[in-house]
Design an enzyme around this catalytic site. Structure first.
Site: not given
Length: 332
Positions: A114, A197, A200
């Protein structure tokens, strides 16, 4: 035989859970309630490591609770609560931060991934210390098992390491939890990009089936799903990823085998097949959506249920924290 304690959490970072969340993890949460002492937590404090907008954040937290109950998490059978309602999470989180090494925290792949995306300077300290709060979430409840995806295995190892370190230095305090790597639930892919996949964070919402979307919206998404060359309804992930994904979705919700579905659609085209998948999805999700929306309409009742869950959670959490403080020599 005494029940085993299970603990898992989910972040309230979207307006609605999607079918991948449900089939990949939440369906197993519902099954694990039977025969286990299940604690399920909406980890709102973890969500603060990303960008939030307060009114939307509050709405998403309540929507997460409503959907979990609508999917079958029973406040009678399980302890369902919001992380920030139990102050002991933060208190034990600090102890875990003081126990963990800097190098250990730096090696966590989620932080590396991240922070690499946004650059180390923009990464928050909370993202760095996230695994220590997660360890506190687990150890507070003396969980035997933590149902997680493969990507969280490293965090479970860290939790075990911290618990072992604490126990050896300050006396037996924490149970060593085991990662319960959820037996591969159905892997659901994006309807528009069937090699990615369902997520969201996907570039387009048209590939994601959301539990709170209207039946019309989800039916349209399925009928517009990307398909493959040819007309044959056949499971072949390499050559036919789009059709294979739709077969998996139908089979997971209808309970019918993929071979059975392939036989039914011999000689029929993709249009017929997509229509059948849309019908199965819409009918399966209809009562879930309806129940979640009813719960959201009576916000006071929903919040009361979460407060009751927090009270149950606090009984266990405060006992663990009290013992931790005593073993550390903190003056009572």
């Amino acid at each position: 035989m005494t029940q085993k304690r299970v603990l898992s959490g989910i972040q309230p970072t979207s307006d609605s859970f999607h079918l991948g969340n449900y089939l990949g993890a939440l369906k197993q949460w519902v099954e694990l309630q039977d025969g286990n002492d299940a604690f399920y937590c909406i980890v709102d404090l973890h969500a603060l490591t990303g960008e939030i907008e307060p009114a939307l954040f509050r709405k998403r937290t309540l929507a997460s609770a409503a959907q979990l109950i609508a999917l079958g998490i029973s406040p009678e059978k399980s302890t369902l609560f919001v992380q920030s309602h139990v102050a002991e999470h933060n208190q034990l989180g600090w102890i875990m931060e003081c126990l963990a090494g800097f190098g250990e925290a730096s090696r966590m792949t989620q932080f590396k991934d991240k922070s690499a995306k946004g650059g180390a300077d923009s990464a928050r300290v909370g993202l760095f210390t996230y695994p220590m709060l997660q360890a506190a979430d687990i150890l507070l409840y003396q969980a035997h098992y933590v149902p997680v995806g493969e990507d969280q295995r490293q965090h479970i190892e860290l939790t075990r390491d911290l618990a072992t370190r604490f126990n050896s230095r300050f006396g037996e305090t924490f149970r060593l939890p085991e990662g319960y790597i959820v037996k591969a639930g159905a892997k659901i892919y994006d309807l528009q990009e069937p090699t990615a996949k369902m997520s969201k964070s996907s570039g387009s919402v048209s590939g994601v089936l959301e539990l709170l979307d209207s039946p019309e919206v989800n039916a349209k998404k399925i009928k517009s799903a990307a398909t493959d060359a040819g007309r044959e309804v056949k499971f072949d992930e390499k050559e036919k990823p789009g059709i294979s994904n739709l077969l998996t979705i139908h089979s997971s919700l209808s309970g019918r085998s993929i071979a059975d579905l392939e036989n039914e659609f011999v000689g029929k085209g993709y249009g017929d097949f997509k229509g059948a998948v849309a019908e199965v999805v819409v009918e399966y999700l209809r009562p879930i959506r309806q129940k979640a929306l009813e719960l959201l309409e009576d916000e006071r009742h929903l919040i009361d249920l979460l407060h009751e869950g927090a009270e149950k959670a606090r009984v266990v959490a405060s006992s663990t924290l009290s013992n931790t403080y005593k073993n550390l020599g903190l003056v009572k």
